[in-house]
Design an enzyme around this catalytic site. Structure first.
Site, mmCIF file in Angstrom:
data_model
loop_
_atom_site.group_PDB
_atom_site.id
_atom_site.type_symbol
_atom_site.label_atom_id
_atom_site.label_comp_id
_atom_site.label_asym_id
_atom_site.label_seq_id
_atom_site.Cartn_x
_atom_site.Cartn_y
_atom_site.Cartn_z
ATOM 1 N N LYS A 76 -3.320 25.223 -20.304
ATOM 2 C CA LYS A 76 -2.943 24.940 -18.910
ATOM 3 C C LYS A 76 -1.715 24.043 -18.901
ATOM 4 O O LYS A 76 -1.676 23.026 -19.592
ATOM 5 C CB LYS A 76 -4.084 24.289 -18.132
ATOM 6 C CG LYS A 76 -3.741 24.137 -16.640
ATOM 7 C CD LYS A 76 -4.935 23.715 -15.806
ATOM 8 C CE LYS A 76 -5.159 22.219 -15.908
ATOM 9 N NZ LYS A 76 -6.088 21.748 -14.846
ATOM 10 N N ARG A 120 -11.763 23.041 -10.040
ATOM 11 C CA ARG A 120 -12.404 22.570 -11.270
ATOM 12 C C ARG A 120 -12.583 21.056 -11.256
ATOM 13 O O ARG A 120 -13.633 20.539 -11.657
ATOM 14 C CB ARG A 120 -11.560 23.010 -12.470
ATOM 15 C CG ARG A 120 -12.222 22.811 -13.821
ATOM 16 C CD ARG A 120 -11.960 21.445 -14.414
ATOM 17 N NE ARG A 120 -10.566 21.127 -14.434
ATOM 18 C CZ ARG A 120 -10.099 19.897 -14.571
ATOM 19 N NH1 ARG A 120 -10.930 18.883 -14.668
ATOM 20 N NH2 ARG A 120 -8.811 19.656 -14.582
ATOM 21 N N GLN A 148 -6.713 17.430 -3.335
ATOM 22 C CA GLN A 148 -7.863 17.168 -4.188
ATOM 23 C C GLN A 148 -9.025 16.568 -3.409
ATOM 24 O O GLN A 148 -10.193 16.815 -3.722
ATOM 25 C CB GLN A 148 -7.460 16.237 -5.328
ATOM 26 C CG GLN A 148 -8.527 15.982 -6.368
ATOM 27 C CD GLN A 148 -9.043 17.250 -7.022
ATOM 28 O OE1 GLN A 148 -10.226 17.569 -6.932
ATOM 29 N NE2 GLN A 148 -8.161 17.984 -7.680
ATOM 30 N N SER A 212 -2.161 9.666 -6.063
ATOM 31 C CA SER A 212 -0.964 9.885 -6.881
ATOM 32 C C SER A 212 -0.365 8.531 -7.237
ATOM 33 O O SER A 212 0.821 8.274 -7.019
ATOM 34 C CB SER A 212 0.054 10.744 -6.110
ATOM 35 O OG SER A 212 -0.494 12.000 -5.789
ATOM 36 N N GLY A 236 -7.662 10.323 -10.464
ATOM 37 C CA GLY A 236 -6.223 10.384 -10.207
ATOM 38 C C GLY A 236 -5.339 9.814 -11.297
ATOM 39 O O GLY A 236 -4.150 10.139 -11.360
ATOM 40 N N ASP A 238 -3.935 10.130 -14.334
ATOM 41 C CA ASP A 238 -3.838 11.235 -15.291
ATOM 42 C C ASP A 238 -2.691 11.080 -16.278
ATOM 43 O O ASP A 238 -2.241 12.061 -16.873
ATOM 44 C CB ASP A 238 -3.695 12.557 -14.541
ATOM 45 C CG ASP A 238 -2.503 12.553 -13.584
ATOM 46 O OD1 ASP A 238 -1.804 11.515 -13.501
ATOM 47 O OD2 ASP A 238 -2.261 13.576 -12.921
ATOM 48 N N LYS A 242 -1.073 4.701 -15.667
ATOM 49 C CA LYS A 242 -1.573 4.861 -14.308
ATOM 50 C C LYS A 242 -3.044 4.456 -14.264
ATOM 51 O O LYS A 242 -3.834 4.856 -15.113
ATOM 52 C CB LYS A 242 -1.434 6.306 -13.840
ATOM 53 C CG LYS A 242 -0.006 6.781 -13.693
ATOM 54 C CD LYS A 242 0.065 8.275 -13.444
ATOM 55 C CE LYS A 242 -0.495 8.670 -12.090
ATOM 56 N NZ LYS A 242 -0.269 10.109 -11.807
#
Length: 270
Positions: A76, A120, A148, A212, A236, A238, A242
């Site tokens: 992915k 997912r 999301q 984000s 979030g 990711d 962060k």
């Protein structure tokens, strides 16, 4: 040899044919089985990696490869560009998945995975909530009300009765549309100002953070007194650097990572 192409339109048609609830239930059932079956011996999920850049726009592209012995390699690719919604009228997260035959090396399929990624990730939070959260009607908190947030709320609604949703977003335009975007769920929705970050963790039974957040930005919720059974789905953060949660909340929590090695370098455990 042929390569199957699944476009965004094809995935939308699938969603319409199967139905939102049925597809989410099937997604959670499939993930439940795969988590139980996963040993790390016959399946390989490599640490994701990617490129971060500031030109021509601030963003990143990262890849997430997996392989099952005797089966295909699936990769992915995710592009994260936070200025997309405002500047280009596009989602901030755009994903594409490719599947490769391990006998011939042939590219078997390419799928638009923006919708699949949202489904997912929502299903993963639904499954975690089913296993770890208190088994009673809940008040759900949602921080970050983009795409999301819709699938997070939907998935959790499939396994718990939601008495109320409390949500906020730093973008007032996004916040203003959230209740309409989940109206089909028939839930009681309260949209509060970003100042609610100081108290929201203490007012809910289940909290989803799906923001984000920028690299190096402070937590999106405050370290406050919480209910002993509070369950948090933090999805979030990711990328290394962060975070969404204050350290105090994680220090006092029972932390369940999906992939331990990855969670040590990104997300709330880094």
């Amino acid at each position: 040899m042929q390569t199957r192409l699944l476009r965004a339109e094809d995935l939308s048609a699938l969603l319409d044919r199967v139905g939102r609830d049925a597809l989410m239930d099937q997604m959670m059932d499939a993930m439940r089985g795969r988590f139980v079956e996963f040993t790390g011996e016959d399946q390989q999920a490599r640490a994701r990696d990617g490129f971060r850049y500031d030109k021509p726009a601030h963003g990143l592209i990262e890849w997430m490869p997996t392989h099952e012995v005797g089966g295909p390699v699936v990769i992915k690719m995710v592009g994260y560009h936070p200025t997309n919604p405002v500047q280009r009228d596009l989602p901030s997260v755009i994903a594409t998945t490719s599947m490769w035959d391990t006998t011939t090396g042939h590219l078997v399929a390419v799928a638009d995975s923006t919708l699949l990624t949202a489904l997912r990730t929502g299903a993963a939070s639904g499954l975690a909530t089913e296993i770890l959260a208190i088994d009673q009607p809940i008040t759900l908190g949602v921080v970050g009300l983009g795409a999301q947030a819709v699938t997070q709320t939907h998935a959790i609604s499939r396994i718990r009765t939601i008495e109320k949703v409390i949500g906020f977003d730093v973008d007032p335009e996004v916040a203003a549309t959230f209740a309409d975007r989940i109206a089909w769920l028939g839930l009681d929705v309260e949209i509060v100002s970003p100042e609610a970050a100081a108290t929201i963790a203490g007012e809910v039974d289940v909290l989803c953070t799906c923001t984000s957040a920028e690299l190096g930005a402070p937590p999106v919720v405050a370290d406050t007194e919480v209910r002993p059974w509070l369950h948090i789905n933090a999805v979030g953060a990711d990328f290394p650097g962060k975070i969404e949660l204050p350290v105090g909340l994680t220090h006092g929590a029972f932390v369940v990572p999906d992939t331990l090695e990855q969670c040590l370098v990104e997300g709330e455990c880094q």
